[in-house]
Design a protein around this motif. Sequence first.
Motif, mmCIF file in Angstrom:
data_model
loop_
_atom_site.group_PDB
_atom_site.id
_atom_site.type_symbol
_atom_site.label_atom_id
_atom_site.label_comp_id
_atom_site.label_asym_id
_atom_site.label_seq_id
_atom_site.Cartn_x
_atom_site.Cartn_y
_atom_site.Cartn_z
ATOM 1 N N ILE A 14 -16.175 -2.088 -0.324
ATOM 2 C CA ILE A 14 -14.988 -1.251 -0.097
ATOM 3 C C ILE A 14 -15.267 0.191 -0.510
ATOM 4 O O ILE A 14 -14.973 1.132 0.235
ATOM 5 N N LEU B 282 -10.417 -9.160 -3.838
ATOM 6 C CA LEU B 282 -10.740 -7.792 -3.439
ATOM 7 C C LEU B 282 -11.825 -7.203 -4.335
ATOM 8 O O LEU B 282 -12.714 -6.475 -3.866
ATOM 9 N N PHE C 52 -8.320 4.049 3.793
ATOM 10 C CA PHE C 52 -8.065 2.933 2.880
ATOM 11 C C PHE C 52 -7.354 1.789 3.614
ATOM 12 O O PHE C 52 -7.723 0.621 3.492
ATOM 13 N N TYR C 53 -6.336 2.136 4.375
ATOM 14 C CA TYR C 53 -5.582 1.116 5.110
ATOM 15 C C TYR C 53 -6.479 0.392 6.124
ATOM 16 O O TYR C 53 -6.422 -0.842 6.271
ATOM 17 N N TYR D 120 -9.199 -7.302 5.141
ATOM 18 C CA TYR D 120 -9.112 -8.371 4.141
ATOM 19 C C TYR D 120 -7.756 -9.080 4.144
ATOM 20 O O TYR D 120 -7.560 -10.037 3.401
ATOM 21 N N TRP E 179 -9.986 0.032 -10.607
ATOM 22 C CA TRP E 179 -9.616 -1.363 -10.385
ATOM 23 C C TRP E 179 -8.881 -1.859 -11.635
ATOM 24 O O TRP E 179 -9.497 -2.126 -12.657
ATOM 25 N N LYS F 208 -15.614 -5.133 -4.045
ATOM 26 C CA LYS F 208 -15.517 -3.768 -4.561
ATOM 27 C C LYS F 208 -16.642 -2.875 -4.043
ATOM 28 O O LYS F 208 -16.409 -1.755 -3.565
ATOM 29 N N ILE G 286 -8.770 -1.997 4.092
ATOM 30 C CA ILE G 286 -8.038 -3.099 3.469
ATOM 31 C C ILE G 286 -7.493 -4.067 4.517
ATOM 32 O O ILE G 286 -7.405 -5.279 4.279
ATOM 33 N N SER G 287 -7.165 -3.553 5.697
ATOM 34 C CA SER G 287 -6.643 -4.412 6.769
ATOM 35 C C SER G 287 -7.608 -5.543 7.119
ATOM 36 O O SER G 287 -7.185 -6.633 7.525
ATOM 37 N N LEU H 207 -3.093 0.334 -3.883
ATOM 38 C CA LEU H 207 -2.757 -0.999 -3.423
ATOM 39 C C LEU H 207 -2.125 -1.692 -4.629
ATOM 40 O O LEU H 207 -2.729 -1.756 -5.703
ATOM 41 N N ILE I 98 0.873 -1.173 0.000
ATOM 42 C CA ILE I 98 0.000 0.000 0.000
ATOM 43 C C ILE I 98 0.906 1.218 0.000
ATOM 44 O O ILE I 98 1.949 1.230 0.662
#
Length: 236
Positions: free
Chosen positions: A168, A161, A218-219, A225, A178, A165, A222-223, A142, A129
């Motif tokens: 997220i 991911l 975002f972090y 997942y 994407w 979508k 995403i964490s 990412l 990231i």
Amino acid sequence: MQISKGLNKDEAEQKVEKILKAHFIDDEMYEILKNTSEELPSEKIRKNFEKFIQKREKLIKDEIKRLLQYDKYISYVNYKSEKTGKTELRLKFWESLLEKSNKKFDLFSTKSPIIDSWLSKTLITGVFIGYKILDRGGTVELYIDCGKGLKIVNKQLFDFLYENKEQIEKELNTKLEWKRMDDKQASRIVKNFYEGGLEDVKSWDSLQENMVDFMIKFYKIISNYIPELERIKKSY
């Protein structure tokens, strides 16, 4: 003198022209020499002289440039100057961004300013990231690349991911780009910021604040997942 060596008039003149060219005197300049005498008005002589000198100066400079490969050298110097300038700007940009970032969260606290356009942090091996600074704008991304020969794994991680979508983007309250990039080994998920850019220093504060604030969200998302990303990678 050339005629005395057994040359006719034309041959002698050609011989003289050849000698003069070796001294950076071309045909036009030779004509100036032949047509300039004390019988001409002083103003005309002066103009002929100035024209002759200017022409000869240009010929000499052109030859020096040719011998020194001037165009190639200047292009190289300009290229290096441009790169050096951007390198310094990137260092300053990352220094400023990291200062803002470290005040808000510690994900990049171990990072130092770099000369590259991409500043990243490893989430798991092969999944990164990070921030990217561009001439115009910047990105939070990412980036998925598990290494040579693991393209299939990269696409599986991306596809997992992508299946999420909608959720997220809903949590982020924004659309992302994407980029599965089937023709490439890696895949990317990108959020673009179009304000300012690397050379627009006055835009840095606003651009950096927006990039950092988005990175935090975002972090965090995403964490959630990461465990499944690790499982997919290990199952390959």
